[in-house]
Write an enzyme that holds these catalytic residues in place. Sequence first.
Site, PDB file in Angstrom:
ATOM      1  N   SER A  35     -23.139 -23.215 -18.713  1.00 21.98           N
ATOM      2  CA  SER A  35     -23.153 -22.159 -17.718  1.00 21.98           C
ATOM      3  C   SER A  35     -24.170 -21.078 -18.098  1.00 21.98           C
ATOM      4  O   SER A  35     -25.360 -21.352 -18.220  1.00 21.98           O
ATOM      5  CB  SER A  35     -21.742 -21.581 -17.563  1.00 21.98           C
ATOM      6  OG  SER A  35     -21.668 -20.666 -16.496  1.00 21.98           O
ATOM      7  N   ASP A  69     -18.741 -28.196  -7.924  1.00 14.80           N
ATOM      8  CA  ASP A  69     -18.837 -26.888  -8.577  1.00 14.80           C
ATOM      9  C   ASP A  69     -18.974 -25.802  -7.515  1.00 14.80           C
ATOM     10  O   ASP A  69     -19.947 -25.772  -6.769  1.00 14.80           O
ATOM     11  CB  ASP A  69     -20.048 -26.867  -9.520  1.00 14.80           C
ATOM     12  CG  ASP A  69     -20.030 -25.696 -10.479  1.00 14.80           C
ATOM     13  OD1 ASP A  69     -19.599 -24.605 -10.069  1.00 14.80           O
ATOM     14  OD2 ASP A  69     -20.455 -25.868 -11.640  1.00 14.80           O
ATOM     15  N   HIS A  89     -16.509 -26.123 -11.955  1.00 12.85           N
ATOM     16  CA  HIS A  89     -17.327 -25.419 -12.945  1.00 12.85           C
ATOM     17  C   HIS A  89     -16.701 -25.411 -14.340  1.00 12.85           C
ATOM     18  O   HIS A  89     -17.421 -25.383 -15.328  1.00 12.85           O
ATOM     19  CB  HIS A  89     -17.573 -23.983 -12.479  1.00 12.85           C
ATOM     20  CG  HIS A  89     -18.632 -23.263 -13.258  1.00 12.85           C
ATOM     21  ND1 HIS A  89     -19.955 -23.661 -13.278  1.00 12.85           N
ATOM     22  CD2 HIS A  89     -18.563 -22.172 -14.071  1.00 12.85           C
ATOM     23  CE1 HIS A  89     -20.652 -22.844 -14.053  1.00 12.85           C
ATOM     24  NE2 HIS A  89     -19.836 -21.939 -14.543  1.00 12.85           N
TER      25      HIS A  89
END
Length: 380
Positions: free
Chosen positions: A147, A212, A241
């Site tokens: 991320s 996601d 995610h």
Amino acid sequence: MGAVTSSMAAKFAFFPPNPPSYGLGVDESTGKNKITGVSTRENVDVLKLCTKRGNNIVALYIKNSSASLTILYSHGNAADLGQMYELFSELSIHLRVNLLCYDYSGYGQSSGKPSEQNTYADIEAAYKCLVEMYGSKEEDIILYGQSVGSGPTTDLAARLPNLRAVILHSPILSGLRVMYPVKRTYWFDIYKNIDKIPMVNCPVLVIHGTADDVVDCSHGKQLWEHCKEKYEPLWVKGGNHCDLELYPQYIKHLKKFIAAIEKSSRNRIESGPTPDQPDIPRNSTDFREKPRPSMDIRENSRRSIEFKDKARISTDQKEKSRSGVDKRDKSRKSVDRADKVNNGAEIPEKARNSIDRFGGMVRSVGFCNIDCFRPSATHA
């Protein structure tokens, strides 16, 4: 301008757990640092590293006696070392790697405040620790960015020409592109991964969930398309995610990637050393910014990093155009071309609350705040 980018980063990207999920102490019998709030292990070193920006960050080095490679892991934006501890331990065991993980400035028990520039200094301090304290070689290190962690990971990878490999887990094209569907890079944007990924000279594995709802899967796909050396990506069908570790193909694909990297490394050793190339200075992707000096950890008398660029064996091949974001690319480049992986096409098992063959970690841990990139009144 720097203040603007730092402000944007602090507003949209950084949400350290409050309070931290762990504490720090000193073992009275050894005088060494210890982490509290999690189970202790003899193979884990607890470190405090000073960055070039004056912050003291906490890092964990997990040793594996059978390891030939080391992963430097940059975690997501709403987690800290205490929350990720069990996952890191399981990754070290199942991938048979050493693993260094660290908390960004302002996260966990690390001092300072989160900012884009601080995360660059944080990962540089962690990398310096690997080389100077543990004797790791650049060609034996894999950078892993999850991320927001894809930002410092890609930035450092673009400046390490002999890096072994890179893993990008639910990565972002840039900070602004997460918020708005812009098609160009603006000077005030942060973590401009899309501009830096073409400068990464090693194999890159991209992992992203197709469902996601924080960072759209198109971010991972575009980054993969811009890589010089592509490894078969993993598009986790139905993955969101923060839950990709729960899918069985996650650890399966990572194992396959590590095996391919180890095999490639052995082949390079057998073929002999490659000639040196001239040093390549690090240029900023933002023409209005002053280029940040690179970090030279091999010369203690200097502050910058200078890395010699060695010619690498490229696995680049011509790639056929993609017919859709979820349609399998039949001509992907692969470090291990003999292996044809079908993980991107096959329907994965439904996400579970534990991972049977992966040690049952991730039990009740929340790895990320799913609203981590979205502006809100709370974090305004």
